[in-house]
Design a protein around this motif. Structure first.
Motif, PDB file in Angstrom:
ATOM      1  N   GLN A   1       0.829  -1.208   0.000  1.00 32.31           N
ATOM      2  CA  GLN A   1       0.000   0.000   0.000  1.00 32.31           C
ATOM      3  C   GLN A   1       0.867   1.262   0.000  1.00 32.31           C
ATOM      4  O   GLN A   1       0.596   2.208  -0.740  1.00 32.31           O
ATOM      5  CB  GLN A   1      -0.924   0.017   1.221  1.00 32.31           C
ATOM      6  N   ILE A   2       1.904   1.265   0.826  1.00 26.92           N
ATOM      7  CA  ILE A   2       2.804   2.415   0.874  1.00 26.92           C
ATOM      8  C   ILE A   2       3.514   2.579  -0.465  1.00 26.92           C
ATOM      9  O   ILE A   2       3.645   3.699  -0.979  1.00 26.92           O
ATOM     10  CB  ILE A   2       3.811   2.271   2.039  1.00 26.92           C
ATOM     11  N   ALA A   3       3.957   1.464  -1.033  1.00 30.02           N
ATOM     12  CA  ALA A   3       4.658   1.514  -2.325  1.00 30.02           C
ATOM     13  C   ALA A   3       3.762   2.105  -3.411  1.00 30.02           C
ATOM     14  O   ALA A   3       4.204   2.940  -4.206  1.00 30.02           O
ATOM     15  CB  ALA A   3       5.127   0.122  -2.724  1.00 30.02           C
ATOM     16  N   GLU A   4       2.517   1.692  -3.430  1.00 28.51           N
ATOM     17  CA  GLU A   4       1.599   2.202  -4.446  1.00 28.51           C
ATOM     18  C   GLU A   4       1.242   3.666  -4.185  1.00 28.51           C
ATOM     19  O   GLU A   4       1.183   4.470  -5.114  1.00 28.51           O
ATOM     20  CB  GLU A   4       0.340   1.341  -4.490  1.00 28.51           C
ATOM     21  N   ALA A   5       1.002   4.020  -2.934  1.00 28.37           N
ATOM     22  CA  ALA A   5       0.608   5.388  -2.595  1.00 28.37           C
ATOM     23  C   ALA A   5       1.739   6.385  -2.853  1.00 28.37           C
ATOM     24  O   ALA A   5       1.499   7.511  -3.300  1.00 28.37           O
ATOM     25  CB  ALA A   5       0.172   5.465  -1.135  1.00 28.37           C
ATOM     26  N   GLU A   6       2.972   5.966  -2.567  1.00 28.09           N
ATOM     27  CA  GLU A   6       4.109   6.881  -2.708  1.00 28.09           C
ATOM     28  C   GLU A   6       4.906   6.638  -3.985  1.00 28.09           C
ATOM     29  O   GLU A   6       5.984   7.191  -4.160  1.00 28.09           O
ATOM     30  CB  GLU A   6       5.006   6.778  -1.475  1.00 28.09           C
ATOM     31  N   LYS A   7       4.372   5.782  -4.854  1.00 29.52           N
ATOM     32  CA  LYS A   7       4.931   5.512  -6.179  1.00 29.52           C
ATOM     33  C   LYS A   7       6.388   5.024  -6.141  1.00 29.52           C
ATOM     34  O   LYS A   7       7.253   5.520  -6.843  1.00 29.52           O
ATOM     35  CB  LYS A   7       4.808   6.741  -7.067  1.00 29.52           C
ATOM     36  N   PHE A   8       6.630   4.013  -5.292  1.00 32.27           N
ATOM     37  CA  PHE A   8       7.936   3.370  -5.269  1.00 32.27           C
ATOM     38  C   PHE A   8       8.020   2.407  -6.442  1.00 32.27           C
ATOM     39  O   PHE A   8       7.040   1.770  -6.811  1.00 32.27           O
ATOM     40  CB  PHE A   8       8.134   2.580  -3.964  1.00 32.27           C
ATOM     41  N   ASP A   9       9.204   2.299  -7.027  1.00 28.24           N
ATOM     42  CA  ASP A   9       9.423   1.339  -8.095  1.00 28.24           C
ATOM     43  C   ASP A   9       9.762  -0.032  -7.522  1.00 28.24           C
ATOM     44  O   ASP A   9       9.396  -1.053  -8.083  1.00 28.24           O
ATOM     45  CB  ASP A   9      10.563   1.807  -9.019  1.00 28.24           C
ATOM     46  N   ILE A  10      10.497  -0.030  -6.409  1.00 26.72           N
ATOM     47  CA  ILE A  10      10.882  -1.279  -5.779  1.00 26.72           C
ATOM     48  C   ILE A  10      11.153  -1.024  -4.299  1.00 26.72           C
ATOM     49  O   ILE A  10      11.647   0.033  -3.924  1.00 26.72           O
ATOM     50  CB  ILE A  10      12.130  -1.904  -6.463  1.00 26.72           C
ATOM     51  N   ILE A  11      10.798  -2.020  -3.477  1.00 30.57           N
ATOM     52  CA  ILE A  11      11.102  -1.964  -2.050  1.00 30.57           C
ATOM     53  C   ILE A  11      11.771  -3.275  -1.679  1.00 30.57           C
ATOM     54  O   ILE A  11      11.223  -4.342  -1.907  1.00 30.57           O
ATOM     55  CB  ILE A  11       9.834  -1.730  -1.204  1.00 30.57           C
TER      56      ILE A  11
END
Length: 168
Positions: free
Chosen positions: A133-143
């Motif tokens: 959810q955080i990755a999608e909300a903050e537009k991360f490419d990879i975590i």
């Protein structure tokens, strides 16, 4: 011949420039899974549930260990002065209790490990959903969750713990 070398060099320079621009736009994050599993509220609650669930059995195991220790000390201290039949009976009782203790201890560890794995799997599932959810909300490419080194600049562990603790 000069034209083809020049065009290859120009293509290489353009390719490198394109890669640099793409890399500058890439957003990378890191989550310390061990910290999440120690500090997040759902993980702490899971640990408390396990402790409560296994508290009585743990106390019983500690009591049995004390009984075994006192029986062993009694045999060592008084074994030489006891009648042969009494010493044999006490040794048999000690061996029976020791065997029972080892069996119960093994069962206890197996049950505890199974329940811990169940609880941790549930917490890990929630943590992974939160990271996504955080990755999608903050537009991360990879975590990443595993790394030899991660700069504090890209560490989002605190966000994940906070989000999990708030129940989002």
């Amino acid at each position: 011949m000069k034209v083809s070398t020049l065009s290859i060099l120009a293509a290489a320079v353009l390719g490198i420039a394109a890669q640099s621009a793409a890399a500058a736009e890439t957003k990378i994050g890191f989550v310390n899974s061990d910290r999440v599993m120690r500090e997040a509220v759902p993980a702490v609650r899971a640990q408390q549930r396990l402790e409560k669930e296994f508290e009585k059995r743990d106390q019983e195991m500690q009591r049995m260990a004390k009984d075994l220790q006192s029986m062993q000390e009694d045999l060592e201290r008084n074994g030489m002065t006891m009648a042969e039949a009494d010493r044999r009976n006490k040794e048999r009782a000690f061996n029976d209790l020791n065997r029972d203790f080892q069996r119960k201890q093994r069962e206890f560890r197996e049950d505890l490990n199974q329940r811990r794995n169940e609880e941790l799997a549930s917490v890990l599932d929630k943590a992974n959903r939160t990271v996504k959810q955080i990755a999608e909300a903050e537009k991360f490419d990879i975590i990443f969750q595993e790394a030899v080194y991660a700069s504090p600049r890209i560490d989002i562990t605190d966000k994940v713990i906070k989000s999990l603790s708030e129940g989002k």
